[in-house]
Design a protein around this motif. Structure first.
Motif, PDB file in Angstrom:
ATOM      1  N   ALA A  32      44.400  46.025  55.111  1.00 20.99           N
ATOM      2  CA  ALA A  32      43.791  47.292  54.733  1.00 20.99           C
ATOM      3  C   ALA A  32      42.207  47.131  54.874  1.00 20.99           C
ATOM      4  CB  ALA A  32      43.968  47.490  53.160  1.00 20.99           C
ATOM      5  N   GLU A  33      41.921  45.998  54.867  1.00 22.14           N
ATOM      6  CA  GLU A  33      40.322  45.639  55.204  1.00 22.14           C
ATOM      7  C   GLU A  33      40.157  45.745  56.550  1.00 22.14           C
ATOM      8  OE1 GLU A  33      39.256  41.931  53.171  1.00 22.14           O
ATOM      9  OE2 GLU A  33      39.979  42.879  51.103  1.00 22.14           O
ATOM     10  N   ARG A  61      53.046  37.964  47.999  1.00 22.62           N
ATOM     11  CA  ARG A  61      53.054  37.508  46.756  1.00 22.62           C
ATOM     12  C   ARG A  61      54.419  36.806  46.041  1.00 22.62           C
ATOM     13  NH1 ARG A  61      48.159  40.294  44.383  1.00 22.62           N
ATOM     14  NH2 ARG A  61      47.577  41.938  46.076  1.00 22.62           N
ATOM     15  N   SER A  89      37.815  36.258  45.446  1.00 24.44           N
ATOM     16  CA  SER A  89      36.674  35.760  44.737  1.00 24.44           C
ATOM     17  C   SER A  89      36.831  36.278  43.241  1.00 24.44           C
ATOM     18  CB  SER A  89      35.642  36.199  45.339  1.00 24.44           C
ATOM     19  OG  SER A  89      35.597  37.828  45.267  1.00 24.44           O
ATOM     20  N   GLN A  90      37.752  37.164  43.037  1.00 28.12           N
ATOM     21  CA  GLN A  90      37.848  37.751  41.575  1.00 28.12           C
ATOM     22  C   GLN A  90      38.822  37.188  40.716  1.00 28.12           C
ATOM     23  OE1 GLN A  90      37.345  41.902  42.303  1.00 28.12           O
ATOM     24  NE2 GLN A  90      35.041  41.555  42.758  1.00 28.12           N
ATOM     25  N   TRP A  91      39.862  36.236  41.350  1.00 29.26           N
ATOM     26  CA  TRP A  91      40.804  35.778  40.461  1.00 29.26           C
ATOM     27  C   TRP A  91      40.105  34.536  39.466  1.00 29.26           C
ATOM     28  CZ3 TRP A  91      46.109  35.126  39.977  1.00 29.26           C
ATOM     29  CH2 TRP A  91      47.100  36.240  40.681  1.00 29.26           C
ATOM     30  N   TYR A  92      40.858  34.158  38.573  1.00 31.76           N
ATOM     31  CA  TYR A  92      40.454  33.421  37.713  1.00 31.76           C
ATOM     32  C   TYR A  92      41.494  32.124  37.558  1.00 31.76           C
ATOM     33  CZ  TYR A  92      38.544  31.035  33.449  1.00 31.76           C
ATOM     34  OH  TYR A  92      37.734  30.103  32.650  1.00 31.76           O
ATOM     35  N   LEU A 121      50.541  32.451  40.066  1.00 31.48           N
ATOM     36  CA  LEU A 121      51.286  32.979  39.100  1.00 31.48           C
ATOM     37  C   LEU A 121      52.392  32.122  38.860  1.00 31.48           C
ATOM     38  CD1 LEU A 121      50.972  35.746  37.703  1.00 31.48           C
ATOM     39  CD2 LEU A 121      52.785  36.638  39.352  1.00 31.48           C
ATOM     40  N   ILE A 134      50.051  47.719  55.154  1.00 35.41           N
ATOM     41  CA  ILE A 134      48.886  47.862  54.780  1.00 35.41           C
ATOM     42  C   ILE A 134      48.621  47.947  53.418  1.00 35.41           C
ATOM     43  CG2 ILE A 134      47.995  49.517  56.798  1.00 35.41           C
ATOM     44  CD1 ILE A 134      48.626  51.915  54.906  1.00 35.41           C
ATOM     45  N   THR A 135      49.669  47.581  52.558  1.00 34.02           N
ATOM     46  CA  THR A 135      49.227  47.314  51.060  1.00 34.02           C
ATOM     47  C   THR A 135      48.798  45.762  51.038  1.00 34.02           C
ATOM     48  OG1 THR A 135      51.552  46.409  50.731  1.00 34.02           O
ATOM     49  CG2 THR A 135      51.084  49.025  50.394  1.00 34.02           C
ATOM     50  N   GLN A 140      38.901  40.521  49.402  1.00 34.24           N
ATOM     51  CA  GLN A 140      38.115  40.870  48.121  1.00 34.24           C
ATOM     52  C   GLN A 140      38.608  40.369  46.900  1.00 34.24           C
ATOM     53  OE1 GLN A 140      37.078  45.085  47.741  1.00 34.24           O
ATOM     54  NE2 GLN A 140      36.709  45.231  49.723  1.00 34.24           N
ATOM     55  N   GLU A 141      39.958  40.478  46.784  1.00 34.27           N
ATOM     56  CA  GLU A 141      40.444  40.080  45.338  1.00 34.27           C
ATOM     57  C   GLU A 141      40.207  38.504  45.388  1.00 34.27           C
ATOM     58  OE1 GLU A 141      44.639  41.411  45.696  1.00 34.27           O
ATOM     59  OE2 GLU A 141      45.325  40.104  43.836  1.00 34.27           O
ATOM     60  N   ALA A 166      40.371  49.390  57.843  1.00 31.52           N
ATOM     61  CA  ALA A 166      39.203  50.217  57.315  1.00 31.52           C
ATOM     62  C   ALA A 166      37.916  49.902  58.281  1.00 31.52           C
ATOM     63  CB  ALA A 166      38.579  49.674  55.867  1.00 31.52           C
TER      64      ALA A 166
END
Lengths: 361, 361
Positions: free
Chosen positions: B99-100, B246, B304-307, B279, B93-94, B301-302, B103
Motif C-alpha cells: 500500500a505504501e 501475519r 514503530s507503533q507496536w509495543y 502475537l 495491497i492490504t 508505518q505500523e 501510494a
C-alpha cells in the motif's frame, strides 16, 4: 474495415512523429500476411466467430499469441461506448481501512471483467478536482469516490454534468442525490459510548472530531446524543478536533489528558486514531485497558493484533467494498434508476482496551 | 474531421444497439450548434489554438465546462499512441508495504500526468496471467509489476512480446533482463543477523522462508551466510517455510518454539510476519524484547507503533515507489535503452523487540 477494437495502426500509413503501429505493435494485417488470409478472417477468428473454420481460427489465435498481439481496448471502447474501467478516488490508501476497501472493490471488479483506475488526493479539494478530472478523461464506465473533506455538490458538478455513473463510498455529500454505500456511523458510536458508560465511565473524550466529512459528523452526533441521553455533560476540553490519523490520535490523547478534569476513556474517530492514542498513552506511562479505555472504529486487520487488542466498531470493509462495486455495476447498467443507498450496520467488538475506570476498581 | 481526441460519436449517426454519443455525452457538434460555430472552431478552441479569437475560445470553453464536456482519452490515445496510463500489478495491497509503495507510485505518476490502473492476483499464477492480460489490453504506456511467487520469464512472455515497457518492483525474475527496482535484501538480513549475534544470540530462527520469490531467496541467503560466517549451524527445525503473512508469523514462531532445541530470536521475512510472531509469542506467555528477540523487514508505518516497537530492516517504500515510477517513465521514453537496475541499501532500525538472550542477562 470498421474500427473493430483489434490492434491496428489507426493512421494507416503512419503519421509524422508517430511510428506506424507504435511500439512495434502486431496488427491484424501482419497476422493476415503471415497466414495468407484476409484481415477480416483474422478479426473474426480472434473474436471466436463460427464463420471461420476451426483450424484457421486456432492457427490465427496461436500466431497472434506468439507474436504478442493484444486486443486494443482504446479502439474497442470507441465502438462499444464501454471501457470496462471503474475509476476509484480515495484520499489515502495507506490507511488500511481504505486499502481493505480498495482490495474488495478490485476483487469484485475483476470478477466482473472490470479494472480499477486509481487516484488519490489527500484531503485536498484542488487535488481532488484535478484527480477526478483526469480519471474522468479516461471515460471510466463509472466511478467510486470517497470525497475529500469539504466536498460539496458543486465540487462534483463536473462529474454529474458528464453523467458519469457515481457511487459515494463511506462519506456522503448532503443532498447530492447520488448512490451511497457506507456504515451507520452514528449507531456505531452509540454502541461504543454505551459500552463505556456501562463500564462506569462518565468522563469520555472524543478524538478526531471532523465536521467536514459525513463520517465525522455522524460519529460525533452519536457521541453527543448518547452523553445527553445519560445526562452527561458535553465538555469541549475533552473533544479533540482533527482528521483521523495516527498522529492526531497521539497528539489528541495527550491534549485531553491535560484538561483540568481529564477523561478516563476516549472514543476515537477510527482505528488509526486509536493506535496513535494508545501510543500517546504510553508516552505518559499509561496503558490502554489498564489505565485508560480506548475504542476505535473500522476494525482493520491490525486492530485485533495490538497489545492489548483494540476494542472497536467493526465496519465490514470486505462487504462494503463488494457492495460498492456491485452497486456501481447496477448503476452503469441502469443510469436512470432512482438513487440507491446501502447502509451497513456496524457491530461493537469488545477486546482488551476497555475496562472499568481505575478509581472504581 | 480527423479523430482528434475530443468527445464525439465515432459512428456518426449511431449504430444499432449503441445510443448515439453514449450516456448523453456532449459532443463537439452539440457545442458547435449551441454557439453557431463550426465543430473545427470548437475543437481548436478546446485545444487553446491561437487560430480562434479569444472571445470565441473563452465562450466555447465555458459552454463546454457547463455542459459537462470531457476530453476523450480513448480517442486521443489512438491518435497519439499514448494512454498516459501506467498499469500496476501487485499480489496484495492490504500488506501495508505494498500500500505504501502504491501510494508513492500513484503520487509520482500523478505529478507526471499519468494515472494508475491497478490489478491484484494474490500469489496465484493463473490469476496473475488473467490480470496482466487485462491490464495490457488497456494499452498502458508501461507497467510496474511485483510478480507472484513462481513467476518465470515464460510467464511474462506475452507482455514482453507485446513490448510493453515493464519495471519489476521488489521481486526480480532471474535472467529476464527487465528493469528492476528493489532492495539489497541479502544485505538487510545480514545486518539483522549480525545484530542478533552481537547481542549474544546463537539460536536464531528464520520465519517466512519462501524460495519462489527473489526477496525470499535473498533474505534467506543473507541468514545462511551470516550464520556460516560465525560458525553457527543452520538448523532446519528452526526455519519456517511459508509466505510472509501475519498468520504465518503467528504459526511459525510457535512451530520453532516447539523445536527440540528452541531459538531465542527470530529473523522474520517481513514486518507482517514479525507482527504475527509477536502475537504468537503472547499466546505462549512470552513478550518480544523481554523473552525473545524479533526482527522484521520493511519498516511499515505500523512497525514503530507496536509495543514494544519493532526492530526492523528499513526498505524506504516512499523512495522505492518514486524511483520505480520514474524508471518506468524513462523506459517509456526510451524503449531501446539497456536494462536499468536500482537497488536501494536497506538500514537496520533498532527498537524494542531485540535484546540479549534471557539466559545471559
Amino acid at each position: 474495415m470498421a474500427n473493430d477494437g483489434h490492434s491496428r495502426d489507426p493512421s494507416g500509413a503512419g503519421k509524422a512523429g508517430v511510428k506506424p503501429g507504435g511500439r512495434g505493435r502486431v496488427t491484424l494485417q501482419i497476422i493476415a500476411d503471415r497466414l495468407e488470409v484476409s484481415t477480416a478472417t483474422v478479426s473474426l477468428a480472434l473474436r471466436e466467430s463460427p464463420l471461420v473454420a476451426d483450424g484457421t481460427r486456432l492457427r490465427v489465435q496461436q500466431i497472434a499469441r506468439e507474436m504478442g498481439y493484444s486486443y486494443n481496448r482504446s479502439a474497442a471502447s470507441l465502438r462499444t461506448d464501454r471501457t470496462n474501467i471503474l475509476g476509484v478516488g480515495f484520499h489515502d490508501i495507506t490507511n488500511p481501512y481504505f486499502a481493505e476497501l480498495l482490495a474488495a472493490i478490485e476483487e469484485t471488479a475483476a470478477a466482473h471483467g472490470r479494472s480499477i483506475l486509481l487516484g488519490t488526493y489527500a484531503e485536498n479539494l484542488q487535488r481532488q478536482d484535478r484527480v477526478l478530472t483526469t480519471l474522468k478523461e479516461y471515460r471510466p464506465d463509472g466511478m467510486i469516490i470517497c470525497p475529500a473533506g469539504g466536498t460539496t455538490a458543486e465540487t462534483l458538478q463536473h462529474l454529474m454534468a458528464a453523467q458519469v455513473p457515481l457511487v459515494q463510498l463511506s462519506r456522503e455529500i448532503p443532498g447530492i442525490g447520488l448512490d451511497f454505500v457506507g456504515s451507520d456511523d452514528r449507531h456505531g458510536t452509540v454502541l461504543a459510548v454505551e459500552h463505556l458508560i456501562g463500564l462506569g465511565h462518565t468522563r469520555i473524550a472524543f478524538l478526531g472530531e471532523s465536521p467536514l466529512i459525513s463520517t465525522g459528523r455522524n460519529r460525533y452526533r452519536g457521541y453527543c446524543e448518547t452523553l445527553a441521553k445519560h445526562g452527561l455533560p458535553l465538555d469541549p476540553t475533552i473533544v479533540y478536533s482533527a482528521y483521523g490519523t495516527r498522529e492526531n490520535g497521539l497528539k489528541g490523547v495527550q491534549k485531553v489528558l491535560d484538561a483540568a478534569n481529564p477523561p478516563t476513556a476516549a472514543i476515537c474517530f477510527n482505528d488509526l486514531t486509536a493506535f496513535g492514542a494508545m501510543l500517546g498513552l504510553r508516552h505518559r506511562g499509561l496503558e490502554a485497558g489498564a489505565d485508560f479505555s480506548i475504542i476505535g472504529c473500522d476494525d482493520v486487520q491490525e486492530a485485533s493484533q495490538w497489545y492489548p487488542a483494540l476494542t472497536t466498531v467493526k465496519n465490514f470493509q470486505d462487504e462494503m467494498g463488494r457492495k460498492t462495486a456491485e452497486m456501481l455495476l447496477r448503476r452503469i447498467a441502469d443510469p436512470a434508476a432512482p438513487p440507491q443507498r446501502a447502509v451497513l450496520t456496524p457491530e461493537l467488538v469488545v477486546r482488551g482496551t476497555t475496562a472499568p475506570p481505575k478509581a472504581t476498581r
